[in-house]
Design a protein around this motif. Structure first.
Motif, PDB file in Angstrom:
ATOM      1  N   LYS A 182       0.835  -1.207   0.000  1.00 59.41           N
ATOM      2  CA  LYS A 182       0.000   0.000   0.000  1.00 59.41           C
ATOM      3  C   LYS A 182       0.869   1.256   0.000  1.00 59.41           C
ATOM      4  O   LYS A 182       0.572   2.219  -0.722  1.00 59.41           O
ATOM      5  N   PHE A 183       1.932   1.258   0.797  1.00 60.12           N
ATOM      6  CA  PHE A 183       2.838   2.400   0.805  1.00 60.12           C
ATOM      7  C   PHE A 183       3.520   2.573  -0.548  1.00 60.12           C
ATOM      8  O   PHE A 183       3.807   3.690  -0.973  1.00 60.12           O
ATOM      9  N   TRP A 184       3.793   1.452  -1.221  1.00 59.74           N
ATOM     10  CA  TRP A 184       4.465   1.519  -2.508  1.00 59.74           C
ATOM     11  C   TRP A 184       3.605   2.248  -3.544  1.00 59.74           C
ATOM     12  O   TRP A 184       4.104   3.009  -4.355  1.00 59.74           O
ATOM     13  N   PHE A 185       2.292   2.017  -3.493  1.00 61.80           N
ATOM     14  CA  PHE A 185       1.396   2.650  -4.456  1.00 61.80           C
ATOM     15  C   PHE A 185       0.942   4.044  -4.027  1.00 61.80           C
ATOM     16  O   PHE A 185       0.336   4.762  -4.811  1.00 61.80           O
ATOM     17  N   THR A 186       1.219   4.428  -2.793  1.00 62.45           N
ATOM     18  CA  THR A 186       0.867   5.763  -2.317  1.00 62.45           C
ATOM     19  C   THR A 186       1.981   6.731  -2.701  1.00 62.45           C
ATOM     20  O   THR A 186       3.142   6.481  -2.397  1.00 62.45           O
ATOM     21  N   PRO A 187       1.635   7.832  -3.353  1.00 65.94           N
ATOM     22  CA  PRO A 187       2.672   8.818  -3.692  1.00 65.94           C
ATOM     23  C   PRO A 187       3.339   9.380  -2.432  1.00 65.94           C
ATOM     24  O   PRO A 187       2.710   9.512  -1.376  1.00 65.94           O
TER      25      PRO A 187
ATOM     26  N   TRP B  12       8.485   8.791   6.514  1.00 70.89           N
ATOM     27  CA  TRP B  12       9.595   7.871   6.764  1.00 70.89           C
ATOM     28  C   TRP B  12       9.127   6.429   6.806  1.00 70.89           C
ATOM     29  O   TRP B  12       9.877   5.525   6.418  1.00 70.89           O
ATOM     30  N   GLU B  13       7.906   6.171   7.246  1.00 71.46           N
ATOM     31  CA  GLU B  13       7.361   4.811   7.202  1.00 71.46           C
ATOM     32  C   GLU B  13       7.209   4.360   5.753  1.00 71.46           C
ATOM     33  O   GLU B  13       7.442   3.199   5.421  1.00 71.46           O
ATOM     34  N   ASP B  14       6.815   5.306   4.884  1.00 73.06           N
ATOM     35  CA  ASP B  14       6.685   5.013   3.455  1.00 73.06           C
ATOM     36  C   ASP B  14       8.037   4.626   2.870  1.00 73.06           C
ATOM     37  O   ASP B  14       8.148   3.621   2.161  1.00 73.06           O
ATOM     38  N   HIS B  15       9.064   5.395   3.179  1.00 74.01           N
ATOM     39  CA  HIS B  15      10.397   5.082   2.647  1.00 74.01           C
ATOM     40  C   HIS B  15      10.917   3.747   3.183  1.00 74.01           C
ATOM     41  O   HIS B  15      11.533   2.981   2.440  1.00 74.01           O
ATOM     42  N   TRP B  16      10.703   3.475   4.438  1.00 72.53           N
ATOM     43  CA  TRP B  16      11.149   2.211   5.016  1.00 72.53           C
ATOM     44  C   TRP B  16      10.412   1.034   4.372  1.00 72.53           C
ATOM     45  O   TRP B  16      11.018   0.007   4.066  1.00 72.53           O
ATOM     46  N   ALA B  17       9.108   1.175   4.143  1.00 72.17           N
ATOM     47  CA  ALA B  17       8.322   0.110   3.522  1.00 72.17           C
ATOM     48  C   ALA B  17       8.796  -0.141   2.088  1.00 72.17           C
ATOM     49  O   ALA B  17       8.941  -1.296   1.666  1.00 72.17           O
TER      50      ALA B  17
ATOM     51  N   PHE C  99      11.749   0.522   0.901  1.00 67.83           N
ATOM     52  CA  PHE C  99      13.098  -0.049   0.978  1.00 67.83           C
ATOM     53  C   PHE C  99      13.033  -1.552   1.269  1.00 67.83           C
ATOM     54  O   PHE C  99      13.774  -2.333   0.680  1.00 67.83           O
ATOM     55  N   LYS C 100      12.130  -1.965   2.166  1.00 61.28           N
ATOM     56  CA  LYS C 100      11.991  -3.389   2.465  1.00 61.28           C
ATOM     57  C   LYS C 100      11.525  -4.165   1.236  1.00 61.28           C
ATOM     58  O   LYS C 100      12.028  -5.263   0.971  1.00 61.28           O
ATOM     59  N   LEU C 101      10.603  -3.602   0.465  1.00 60.29           N
ATOM     60  CA  LEU C 101      10.168  -4.270  -0.764  1.00 60.29           C
ATOM     61  C   LEU C 101      11.315  -4.370  -1.766  1.00 60.29           C
ATOM     62  O   LEU C 101      11.482  -5.397  -2.438  1.00 60.29           O
ATOM     63  N   PHE C 102      12.112  -3.304  -1.878  1.00 56.50           N
ATOM     64  CA  PHE C 102      13.268  -3.317  -2.782  1.00 56.50           C
ATOM     65  C   PHE C 102      14.273  -4.392  -2.375  1.00 56.50           C
ATOM     66  O   PHE C 102      14.763  -5.145  -3.217  1.00 56.50           O
ATOM     67  N   ILE C 103      14.561  -4.473  -1.083  1.00 50.13           N
ATOM     68  CA  ILE C 103      15.496  -5.489  -0.592  1.00 50.13           C
ATOM     69  C   ILE C 103      14.936  -6.882  -0.838  1.00 50.13           C
ATOM     70  O   ILE C 103      15.652  -7.801  -1.264  1.00 50.13           O
ATOM     71  N   TRP C 104      13.647  -7.069  -0.577  1.00 50.54           N
ATOM     72  CA  TRP C 104      12.994  -8.368  -0.744  1.00 50.54           C
ATOM     73  C   TRP C 104      13.075  -8.846  -2.193  1.00 50.54           C
ATOM     74  O   TRP C 104      13.551  -9.947  -2.463  1.00 50.54           O
ATOM     75  N   LEU C 105      12.640  -8.017  -3.120  1.00 51.83           N
ATOM     76  CA  LEU C 105      12.648  -8.416  -4.529  1.00 51.83           C
ATOM     77  C   LEU C 105      14.055  -8.377  -5.132  1.00 51.83           C
ATOM     78  O   LEU C 105      14.405  -9.232  -5.946  1.00 51.83           O
ATOM     79  N   GLY C 106      14.848  -7.411  -4.738  1.00 50.19           N
ATOM     80  CA  GLY C 106      16.199  -7.285  -5.280  1.00 50.19           C
ATOM     81  C   GLY C 106      17.113  -8.425  -4.879  1.00 50.19           C
ATOM     82  O   GLY C 106      17.892  -8.923  -5.693  1.00 50.19           O
TER      83      GLY C 106
END
Length: 75
Positions: free
Chosen positions: A33-38, A49-54, A56-63
């Protein structure tokens, strides 16, 4: 054969990193949800900052899963 091993490594890494980063599906859904929220909307809601952390976690997970699969494929 390399494709099958790379796919197995990809999904195993996804599973392992999911357990490490998210713990349950509710936290994963929250990150999506944070990923799709501008970012500007998150900033005005006070969740910048919660948006950026979320994200970042998705980037680490998929990356990480993609990097492992790429490494297995090109070994």
């Amino acid at each position: 054969m390399r494709e099958i091993l790379a796919a197995i490594a990809f999904f195993f890494t996804l599973w392992a990193m999911y357990k490490l980063l998210f713990g349950n599906k509710d936290e994963l859904i929250e990150c999506i949800k944070f990923w799709f929220t501008p970012d500007i909307v998150s900033m005005f809601r006070g969740n910048y900052w919660e948006d950026h952390w979320a994200e970042f976690k998705l980037f680490i997970w998929l990356g990480s899963a993609t990097a492992v699969a790429y490494g297995v494929y090109h070994l």
